[in-house]
Design an enzyme around this catalytic site. Structure first.
Site, PDB file in Angstrom:
ATOM      1  N   HIS A   1       0.835  -1.202   0.000  1.00  0.00           N
ATOM      2  CA  HIS A   1       0.000   0.000   0.000  1.00  0.00           C
ATOM      3  C   HIS A   1       0.875   1.259   0.000  1.00  0.00           C
ATOM      4  CE1 HIS A   1      -4.006  -1.916   1.220  1.00  0.00           C
ATOM      5  NE2 HIS A   1      -3.138  -2.912   1.109  1.00  0.00           N
TER       6      HIS A   1
ATOM      7  N   ASP B   1      -6.844   4.497   2.929  1.00  0.00           N
ATOM      8  CA  ASP B   1      -7.466   3.268   2.453  1.00  0.00           C
ATOM      9  C   ASP B   1      -8.179   2.467   3.551  1.00  0.00           C
ATOM     10  OD1 ASP B   1      -4.980   2.511   3.458  1.00  0.00           O
ATOM     11  OD2 ASP B   1      -4.253   1.660   1.584  1.00  0.00           O
TER      12      ASP B   1
END
Length: 466
Positions: free
Chosen positions: A21, A118
């Protein structure tokens, strides 16, 4: 060429604590900083040194280190998922949630206009109270969200059945290439019920973030992902942005001497490179089958793998006699490797990938032939189907329908297809890959995607907060 916009933005990036990520968020940060935008990149303090070399615009991208709060059961100094077995990921998610008050104070201090996030389902409410826009930046593809997403199947909630998954949601664009194995259907249905930190379902983390954010963004371009991005925009009733494919920037570093020497001993395009992600390791039986499959191909190979759970090192887990049999042509390596540089080496001709987002892109823009071996992760599965059945740029390793297990023979078979010049399927896949690679690398494809993204971010900050 740098294209600085007339009005620059201050954007904060706050990704989930995983390299898979952090890296896409930093790549996007580099593209935005190239256009003059200021980035505050929130990162665990011990992780900064791992990403410092990838910050191409340090005058505009500032790392903002934070302390990962202590959670009982979380090992000391653990900051990333790569520091942990999968079973402890929920504790790291709990630690992420406990940063909320610190993040509020930080955002009040640095005053960004937009925050990309996220896994932090609580962030949109926080940013809204501060007059800041929030963008959920999903490392999953628009296809994954469109087909399996929570908005398109909200009536089923966490009780999505295997039968439900086999049928596309209402109004879905094209699902002809999407076929699931029985073991994948079980995994996808069960994943919605996983508790992932703070007693919060994984389902809730995604669904709340998707529905509460001011906009959603994905890695992708309109030529490929446009129909699925548009579908998500309709489902969620908010802007859906595409960042472009986030092609890896040319690296200033060079390949380590030991690998230069080793690869140099083989002819062009003859070496298999297998990299199976930086996160959860393979079980021992799959670890050994993969290595035995590489041995069976007869090609030279480098396999970069984590030791299976329960093993301290790669050497302990190797199949009996394996090291002696492949000496001189095969290496199983447990350390970090320079994947991008290895894929660019002329001796490397085949890339076996777990189909993670960053690895997929790096493989697509390389000249290596692609063998797809997805783990049980929804986005990995969808990426593999997109590449094998729709774009037809790679060959997927066959697995057992019920148990999901692959064999040394199925690994060898997939490699032989893409490497054998006489294979008709191999010819088709190689031609499609070359065509798609040229498309991704063509002038202005990515820059035009990022320019459109920047304009939509400008538009977003002009919209009055609710």
């Amino acid at each position: 060429m740098d294209t600085t916009s007339a009005t620059t933005l201050h954007i904060a990036m706050f990704p989930w604590f995983a390299m898979g990520h952090l890296v896409p968020h930093l790549r996007l940060s580099n593209k935005l900083a190239q256009r003059g935008h200021k980035i505050s990149f929130i990162i665990p303090k011990g992780t900064q040194t791992k990403l410092q070399h990838s910050n191409l615009h340090p005058h505009l991208i500032t790392f903002v280190p934070i302390t990962v709060p202590h959670v009982d059961g979380l090992p000391h100094n653990a900051e990333l998922t790569s520091d942990l077995p999968f079973s402890l990921y929920p504790l790291l998610a709990t630690a992420l949630d406990r940063t909320e008050k610190d993040i509020e104070l930080l955002l009040r201090e640095i005053k960004p206009q937009i925050v990309f996030f996220d896994f932090q389902y609580w962030l949109p409410n926080l940013t809204c109270s501060l007059g800041i826009k929030s963008v959920l930046y999903a490392i999953s593809s628009p296809l994954t969200s469109a087909y399996l997403g929570y908005g398109s199947r909200k009536s089923q909630g966490i009780d999505l059945t295997e039968e439900d998954i086999m049928k596309p949601p209402p109004g879905f664009p094209d699902s002809s290439f999407i076929k699931f194995h029985a073991h994948e259907l079980r995994f996808i249905a069960g994943a919605r019920k996983i508790v992932f930190g703070s007693g919060v379902l994984l389902y809730k983390r995604f669904y709340t973030g998707l529905t509460s954010s001011d906009a959603i963004a994905y890695k992708g371009c309109r030529e490929i992902d446009g129909p699925y991005a548009d579908y998500n925009e309709t489902v969620y009733g908010k802007p859906v942005l595409l960042s472009g494919p986030l092609l890896p920037e040319p690296l200033k570093s060079t390949l380590e001497d030991k690998w230069v020497a080793w690869f140099g001993g083989f002819k062009a395009g003859s070496v298999i490179f297998c990299a199976y992600g930086s996160e959860s390791p393979l079980p021992q039986n799959e670890f050994q089958e993969l290595l035995l499959g590489l041995e069976l191909t007869g090609f030279p190979f480098l396999a970069a793998l984590k030791p299976p759970e329960g093993f301290e090192s790669i050497e302990e887990a190797l199949p009996k006699g394996f090291k002696e049999r492949v000496e001189g042509r095969g290496i199983a390596y447990g350390g970090w490797v320079q994947q991008q540089l290895i894929l660019g080496h002329p001796s490397v001709g085949c890339f076996i990938t777990h189909c993670g987002s960053a690895s997929t892109t790096e493989g697509l823009v390389s000249e290596c032939q692609l063998v797809l071996l997805p783990r049980l992760g929804t986005d990995h599965i969808m990426n593999a189907r997109m590449m094998s059945a729709k774009l037809k740029v790679g060959v997927e390793v066959e697995k057992g329908e019920e148990d999901g297990l692959f064999t040394k023979e199925s690994v060898c078979k997939a490699v032989k297809i893409v490497m054998d010049e006489g294979s008709e399927l191999g010819k088709e896949v190689r031609a499609n890959h070359a065509k798609f690679r040229n498309f991704l690398l063509r002038d202005n494809l990515e820059s035009s995607c990022v320019d459109v993204l920047c304009q939509k971010l400008h538009d977003l900050v002009q919209v009055p907060s609710a």
